[in-house]
Scaffold this active site. Structure first.
Site, mmCIF file in Angstrom:
data_model
loop_
_atom_site.group_PDB
_atom_site.id
_atom_site.type_symbol
_atom_site.label_atom_id
_atom_site.label_comp_id
_atom_site.label_asym_id
_atom_site.label_seq_id
_atom_site.Cartn_x
_atom_site.Cartn_y
_atom_site.Cartn_z
ATOM 1 N N THR A 36 0.829 -1.208 0.000
ATOM 2 C CA THR A 36 0.000 0.000 0.000
ATOM 3 C C THR A 36 0.867 1.263 0.000
ATOM 4 O O THR A 36 0.689 2.151 -0.833
ATOM 5 C CB THR A 36 -0.904 0.015 1.264
ATOM 6 O OG1 THR A 36 -1.637 -1.194 1.289
ATOM 7 C CG2 THR A 36 -1.837 1.193 1.274
ATOM 8 N N VAL A 37 1.825 1.328 0.934
ATOM 9 C CA VAL A 37 2.610 2.558 1.060
ATOM 10 C C VAL A 37 3.608 2.700 -0.095
ATOM 11 O O VAL A 37 3.742 3.772 -0.695
ATOM 12 C CB VAL A 37 3.317 2.625 2.439
ATOM 13 C CG1 VAL A 37 4.146 3.889 2.549
ATOM 14 C CG2 VAL A 37 2.292 2.571 3.567
ATOM 15 N N LYS B 158 7.555 2.003 12.075
ATOM 16 C CA LYS B 158 7.597 2.345 13.517
ATOM 17 C C LYS B 158 7.963 1.139 14.382
ATOM 18 O O LYS B 158 8.617 1.291 15.405
ATOM 19 C CB LYS B 158 6.286 2.957 13.980
ATOM 20 C CG LYS B 158 5.035 2.118 13.734
ATOM 21 C CD LYS B 158 4.344 2.494 12.469
ATOM 22 C CE LYS B 158 3.402 1.399 12.016
ATOM 23 N NZ LYS B 158 2.616 1.729 10.881
ATOM 24 N N VAL C 7 5.023 7.952 12.271
ATOM 25 C CA VAL C 7 4.012 8.332 13.277
ATOM 26 C C VAL C 7 2.955 9.214 12.621
ATOM 27 O O VAL C 7 3.281 10.259 12.033
ATOM 28 C CB VAL C 7 4.653 9.092 14.470
ATOM 29 C CG1 VAL C 7 3.592 9.443 15.514
ATOM 30 C CG2 VAL C 7 5.761 8.277 15.110
ATOM 31 N N GLY D 91 -6.705 -0.453 3.541
ATOM 32 C CA GLY D 91 -5.251 -0.322 3.641
ATOM 33 C C GLY D 91 -4.788 0.434 4.880
ATOM 34 O O GLY D 91 -3.667 0.929 4.922
ATOM 35 N N GLU E 263 -2.345 -2.791 9.941
ATOM 36 C CA GLU E 263 -1.046 -3.431 9.780
ATOM 37 C C GLU E 263 -1.233 -4.798 9.118
ATOM 38 O O GLU E 263 -2.337 -5.368 9.156
ATOM 39 C CB GLU E 263 -0.400 -3.636 11.150
ATOM 40 C CG GLU E 263 -0.057 -2.348 11.881
ATOM 41 C CD GLU E 263 0.880 -1.474 11.083
ATOM 42 O OE1 GLU E 263 2.002 -1.882 10.804
ATOM 43 O OE2 GLU E 263 0.467 -0.361 10.718
ATOM 44 N N LYS F 11 4.517 3.965 18.181
ATOM 45 C CA LYS F 11 4.563 5.389 17.829
ATOM 46 C C LYS F 11 4.816 6.247 19.069
ATOM 47 O O LYS F 11 5.548 7.246 19.007
ATOM 48 C CB LYS F 11 3.253 5.787 17.152
ATOM 49 C CG LYS F 11 3.059 5.078 15.806
ATOM 50 C CD LYS F 11 1.639 5.196 15.300
ATOM 51 C CE LYS F 11 1.450 4.468 13.974
ATOM 52 N NZ LYS F 11 0.044 4.329 13.591
ATOM 53 N N GLY G 60 -2.975 5.031 5.570
ATOM 54 C CA GLY G 60 -3.446 5.006 4.179
ATOM 55 C C GLY G 60 -2.325 5.350 3.222
ATOM 56 O O GLY G 60 -1.304 5.940 3.593
HETATM 57 N N1 HSE Z 1 -2.014 0.527 11.098
HETATM 58 C C1 HSE Z 1 -1.647 1.880 11.284
HETATM 59 C C2 HSE Z 1 -2.886 2.636 11.748
HETATM 60 C C3 HSE Z 1 -1.131 2.435 9.999
HETATM 61 O O1 HSE Z 1 -3.975 2.087 11.674
HETATM 62 O O2 HSE Z 1 -2.767 3.748 12.216
HETATM 63 C C4 HSE Z 1 -0.359 3.705 10.161
HETATM 64 O O3 HSE Z 1 0.740 3.555 10.996
#
Ligand code: HSE
Length: 442
Positions: free
Chosen positions: A20-21, A112, A139, A194, A197, A212, A313
């Site tokens: 995704t990222v 993170k 974060v 998305g 994790e 974080k 996202g």
């Molecule tokens: N899984 C994390 C969240 C993604 O839902 O915030 C961003 O770090």
């Protein structure tokens, strides 16, 4: 090491991971190349992408010749200046980051979990290699909170941070509270968008928010904290019934991440905790819904400052990564990094305040047999432990003769509250284990 003062104008980026990222970073780099050139005078080019799973490239819009299935072909490519690690997890991400630093690359990561567990090792490796690691995306996704604490708030002694740092849990809670969605459906939806994790247990059990919080606390308090220092509870044990009762009392439920400096009898300490909390509907964090994140930072000069935006996202996270890439290409990142004193050994360690010593108010739900004297006994035990009742509701009796008693307490020490609960749970009229949620930021 990037030598921007050598007049270098072209920078080549290699991406490790096309999930995704990674796909978001590729998209933003391709689409914003002309704008970035206009804004910075630098030509930042997508040069190589390593992804093992070819199926992930199905909808890729970049030239296929940029693709490799071998991360080392990116790391060892002499023309790559900046390596973006968006594989996630600990290994092989940790090894690849170390190899990229040793090869003289600047590293940008959104990882993170990796930084919260191996940050010290990696930051020392970056300093030794005269390189740097950009981690704005680690974060709160698209919210530039790292840069804000590091630069914008540098004049402040940070006294506290209180935030909603996990988009998935905030999304789940919003869907459950506002639309009555089931926990499982809301989680599935967060995954398909998305946000979650790869292992969503990290989201719902509070682990992701704790990662974080470790990074924000290290940066804010100039000390080295570890994941094990954070008291972590998730939303996975929350009952919708309690959320509804709390809502009747004017509260909403959030998963809060809190880091607070405490000073008692001349000694300093820090509270570090992630747990569900009921906050009044008028609280600034109460209106933070869906996948949005927010952090309230209290500085001694600024007072409270609030940061708000999309915390997860594809494109919001890519935005933060590309900001770090630009920072590297401009040459400012290496300068900041050497002076950051982040994760460095010789910083004084601030002690972490044990959870038993934290003060909070509590919502507690007792399930008891409905008979004379029960309420009196509950109140008496709480009183013996110096837990003072702020308000109390008894819900209608059910057919089995059980009744719910909801108590809101005044502020008290966690250790006293837990002792009182333990004693109450041993009483013969208590029918189910009691459930509690902390109220407010504590
Ligand atoms: N899984 C994390 C969240 C993604 O839902 O915030 C961003 O770090």
């Amino acid at each position: 090491m990037i030598e921007n003062d050598s007049g270098k104008k072209i920078f080549r980026v290699g991406i490790l991971g096309y999930g995704t990222v990674g796909s978001g970073v590729a998209q933003v780099l391709l689409e914003s190349r002309p704008t970035l050139k206009e804004k910075t005078g630098l030509d930042i080019r997508l040069h190589k992408i390593a992804e093992k799973d070819e199926a992930k490239l199905k909808e890729a819009r970049f030239d296929r010749s940029l693709w490799t299935d071998d991360a080392r072909k990116v790391i060892q490519d002499p023309s790559v200046d900046i390596v973006v690690e968006v594989i996630g997890g600990i290994e092989p991400a940790r090894t690849f980051v170390k190899e990229a630093l040793a090869a003289g690359k600047f590293v940008v990561t959104a990882n993170k979990a990796l930084l919260a567990t191996h940050g010290q090792e990696l930051f020392e490796a970056a300093l030794a290699a005269h390189s740097a690691i950009g981690f704005e995306a680690s974060v709160c996704g698209g919210v530039p909170i790292i840069g804000a604490i590091r630069d914008g708030l540098v004049a402040n002694r940070i006294d506290s941070l209180c935030g909603i740092l996990n988009g998935t849990t905030n999304y789940i809670l919003t869907r459950m509270l506002e639309e009555g969605a089931s926990y499982a459906d809301a989680l599935k939806e967060a995954q398909s968008r998305g946000y979650a994790e790869a292992n969503p247990a990290l989201d719902v059990t509070g682990g992701d928010a704790a990662h974080k919080l470790v990074l924000l606390a290290n940066l804010s308090f100039h000390s080295i904290f570890h994941l094990s220092d954070v008291h972590t509870e998730g939303i996975d044990k929350i009952s919708l019934e309690d959320v509804r009762y709390a809502s009747e009392l004017g509260y909403t439920l959030k998963l809060l991440a809190i880091a607070r400096r405490r000073e008692e009898k001349g000694a300093e300490g820090v509270e570090l905790r992630v747990h569900p909390a009921l906050i009044p509907r008028a609280h600034p964090l109460a209106s933070v819904r869906d996948v949005f994140n927010a952090v309230l930072v209290r500085g001694d000069a600024t007072g409270e400052v609030m940061f708000y935006g999309r915390g997860a996202g594809k494109l919001p996270t890519a935005s933060a990564i590309v900001a770090d890439i630009v920072d590297a290409a401009r040459g400012s990142a290496s300068q900041t990094f050497t002076k950051l004193q982040f994760f460095q050994k010789d910083r004084p360690a601030l002690p972490v305040v044990p959870m038993a010593q934290v003060q909070s108010r509590y919502y507690v739900h007792f399930r008891v047999t409905d008979r004379p004297g029960v309420m009196g006994k509950l109140a008496a035990v709480l009183g013996e432990h110096e837990v003072s009742i702020a308000s109390l509701i008894q819900k209608d009796q059910q057919a089995n003769g059980e009744v719910s008693i909801i108590i809101l307490t005044h502020q008290t020490l966690e250790e006293r509250f837990r002792r009182a609960l333990k004693e109450i749970e041993a009483l013969p009229f208590v029918r189910q284990p009691s459930r509690f949620i902390r109220v407010g930021e504590g």
